[in-house]
Design an enzyme around this catalytic site. Structure first.
Site, PDB file in Angstrom:
ATOM      1  N   CYS A  51       0.747  -1.091  -0.117  1.00  0.00           N
ATOM      2  CA  CYS A  51      -0.066  -0.036  -0.078  1.00  0.00           C
ATOM      3  C   CYS A  51       0.985   1.199   0.196  1.00  0.00           C
ATOM      4  O   CYS A  51       1.990   1.297   0.895  1.00  0.00           O
ATOM      5  CB  CYS A  51      -1.001   0.030   1.377  1.00  0.00           C
ATOM      6  SG  CYS A  51      -1.957   1.599   1.448  1.00  0.00           S
ATOM      7  N   CYS A 103      -4.788   1.613   6.491  1.00  0.00           N
ATOM      8  CA  CYS A 103      -4.967   3.041   6.334  1.00  0.00           C
ATOM      9  C   CYS A 103      -6.195   3.606   5.661  1.00  0.00           C
ATOM     10  O   CYS A 103      -6.218   4.786   5.411  1.00  0.00           O
ATOM     11  CB  CYS A 103      -3.680   3.730   5.714  1.00  0.00           C
ATOM     12  SG  CYS A 103      -3.468   3.303   3.964  1.00  0.00           S
ATOM     13  N   CYS A 123      -8.734  -5.861  -8.993  1.00  0.00           N
ATOM     14  CA  CYS A 123      -8.462  -5.055 -10.111  1.00  0.00           C
ATOM     15  C   CYS A 123      -8.359  -3.740  -9.278  1.00  0.00           C
ATOM     16  O   CYS A 123      -8.748  -2.859  -8.729  1.00  0.00           O
ATOM     17  CB  CYS A 123      -9.662  -4.571 -11.020  1.00  0.00           C
ATOM     18  SG  CYS A 123      -9.467  -3.706 -12.438  1.00  0.00           S
TER      19      CYS A 123
END
Length: 166
Positions: A51, A103, A123
């Site tokens: 991330c 987050c 996706c």
């Protein structure tokens, strides 16, 4: 990286300072990058996709596949606990939005048309990811650079030695 008990909480100004404008639009405003434009849609290196907001390990490159959609697609997350899903009925269709559990960054959507063994297609927007090469790949790259450097240095010495005879 966050653990199961800690959630990354930042002010809007902190997110804007950390993320570039595209990353901010995707991760904090649920935007979608255009297909075939993101950094990772045609990326094939061996490693972990994390991330961009908090660094949580989201997807292993071994689960990435070419869906033809123009976005990076994976059939399985590193762990179900790293993602959270939300029903999304915007744009007149029913989709399942995928967010980072660490987050709350918007990542993309998951669809039930992926390959086995899961039948799922995560996706994901490239802008929500950062890639980390597996350690072996980093070591190979360092070794190759050391060999190149040694060869170049050796070649330079050889050329300067040979220039004495011309």
């Amino acid at each position: 990286m966050p653990d199961d008990t800690a959630k990354v909480c930042k002010t809007d100004d902190q997110w804007r300072a950390q993320l570039d404008p595209t990353q901010y639009a995707v991760c904090r405003c649920s935007a979608t990058e255009p297909p075939f434009t993101g950094q990772y849609w045609d990326h094939h290196a061996d490693g972990i996709y994390r991330c961009v907001g908090c660094g949580s390990a989201l997807f292993d490159s071994g689960t990435k596949f070419d869906s033809g959609s123009g976005w990076p697609s994976y059939f399985e997350p590193m762990s179900n606990s790293v993602l959270r899903t939300i029903e999304d009925s915007s744009l007149g269709m029913r989709r399942i939005e995928v967010r980072c559990a660490g987050c709350d960054s918007h990542l993309g959507h998951v669809f039930p048309d992926g390959p086995q063994p899961t039948g799922l297609r995560y996706c994901i927007n490239s802008a929500s990811l950062k890639f980390e090469k597996k350690k072996d790949e980093k070591k190979k790259a360092r070794n190759l650079n050391a060999i190149r450097s040694s060869f170049t240095s050796s070649l330079s010495r050889s050329c300067s030695t040979n220039s004495q005879f011309t």
